[in-house]
Scaffold this motif. Structure first.
Motif, PDB file in Angstrom:
ATOM      1  N   VAL A   1       0.837  -1.207   0.000  1.00 20.57           N
ATOM      2  CA  VAL A   1       0.000   0.000   0.000  1.00 20.57           C
ATOM      3  C   VAL A   1       0.870   1.255   0.000  1.00 20.57           C
ATOM      4  O   VAL A   1       0.561   2.230  -0.686  1.00 20.57           O
ATOM      5  CB  VAL A   1      -0.965  -0.008   1.213  1.00 20.57           C
ATOM      6  N   TRP A   2       1.977   1.249   0.748  1.00 20.41           N
ATOM      7  CA  TRP A   2       2.867   2.409   0.771  1.00 20.41           C
ATOM      8  C   TRP A   2       3.521   2.616  -0.590  1.00 20.41           C
ATOM      9  O   TRP A   2       3.691   3.749  -1.035  1.00 20.41           O
ATOM     10  CB  TRP A   2       3.917   2.258   1.869  1.00 20.41           C
ATOM     11  N   GLY A   3       3.890   1.525  -1.252  1.00 15.44           N
ATOM     12  CA  GLY A   3       4.439   1.639  -2.603  1.00 15.44           C
ATOM     13  C   GLY A   3       3.428   2.224  -3.566  1.00 15.44           C
ATOM     14  O   GLY A   3       3.766   3.062  -4.407  1.00 15.44           O
ATOM     15  N   TRP A   4       2.186   1.809  -3.433  1.00 14.56           N
ATOM     16  CA  TRP A   4       1.132   2.336  -4.314  1.00 14.56           C
ATOM     17  C   TRP A   4       0.854   3.805  -4.027  1.00 14.56           C
ATOM     18  O   TRP A   4       0.600   4.576  -4.953  1.00 14.56           O
ATOM     19  CB  TRP A   4      -0.144   1.512  -4.166  1.00 14.56           C
ATOM     20  N   LEU A   5       0.903   4.189  -2.763  1.00 18.10           N
ATOM     21  CA  LEU A   5       0.687   5.593  -2.408  1.00 18.10           C
ATOM     22  C   LEU A   5       1.794   6.467  -2.989  1.00 18.10           C
ATOM     23  O   LEU A   5       1.520   7.513  -3.590  1.00 18.10           O
ATOM     24  CB  LEU A   5       0.622   5.745  -0.885  1.00 18.10           C
ATOM     25  N   ILE A   6       3.033   6.027  -2.837  1.00 21.84           N
ATOM     26  CA  ILE A   6       4.163   6.763  -3.411  1.00 21.84           C
ATOM     27  C   ILE A   6       4.043   6.804  -4.933  1.00 21.84           C
ATOM     28  O   ILE A   6       4.312   7.827  -5.564  1.00 21.84           O
ATOM     29  CB  ILE A   6       5.497   6.140  -2.967  1.00 21.84           C
ATOM     30  N   ALA A   7       3.611   5.697  -5.532  1.00 24.26           N
ATOM     31  CA  ALA A   7       3.421   5.649  -6.987  1.00 24.26           C
ATOM     32  C   ALA A   7       2.375   6.671  -7.426  1.00 24.26           C
ATOM     33  O   ALA A   7       2.527   7.304  -8.476  1.00 24.26           O
ATOM     34  CB  ALA A   7       3.011   4.246  -7.426  1.00 24.26           C
TER      35      ALA A   7
END
Length: 139
Positions: free
Chosen positions: A40-46
């Motif tokens: 989820v953090w990777g997707w938010l940063i993306a």
């Protein structure tokens, strides 16, 4: 070939798009040693990277009017460097994060010092998005 800020801004926007795409697939970023605690953090940063990608590519088409957007992006790049370099070196995010942070620092410095030089405006004018009078262009 002379250095042009508009071209650099465009390609840094493309770079953000590549990073955004990469961060949507945990197996890809884990394969190069990037350890993000939750997808989820990777997707938010993306998502943030995708937005800045659009802003940078949009701004590259008319830096005279939209240069302030790129100047403010330089401040975001500094924040990314401040977070990523220590997290990559001293944390468990992975050394690749420190390298990405160093890249952000370099890009931010090029934005912050290249834009005022190429557009012949002050840092203050870019920071506060003051109107820029340019020769050979109608006011």
């Amino acid at each position: 070939m002379p250095f042009k800020m508009s071209t650099f801004v465009f390609w840094s926007g493309v770079y953000n798009a590549v990073l955004a795409s990469f961060l949507t697939f945990p197996p890809l970023y884990r394969a190069i040693g990037l350890n993000i605690c939750s997808p989820v953090w990777g997707w938010l940063i993306a998502g943030f990277l995708a937005y800045t990608c659009v802003v940078l590519i949009f701004a590259s088409r008319n830096l005279i009017q939209r240069g302030a957007l790129v100047y403010w992006e330089s401040l975001l790049r500094y924040v990314a460097a401040i977070v990523l370099i220590p997290a990559g070196v001293f944390g468990d995010v992975g050394l690749i994060a420190a390298l990405l942070g160093l890249g952000d620092l370099v890009i931010g410095l090029i934005y912050a010092f290249g834009l005022p030089r190429e557009l012949a405006v002050s840092h203050r004018a870019l920071l506060f998005a003051e109107s820029v009078e340019v020769e050979n262009e109608p006011a």
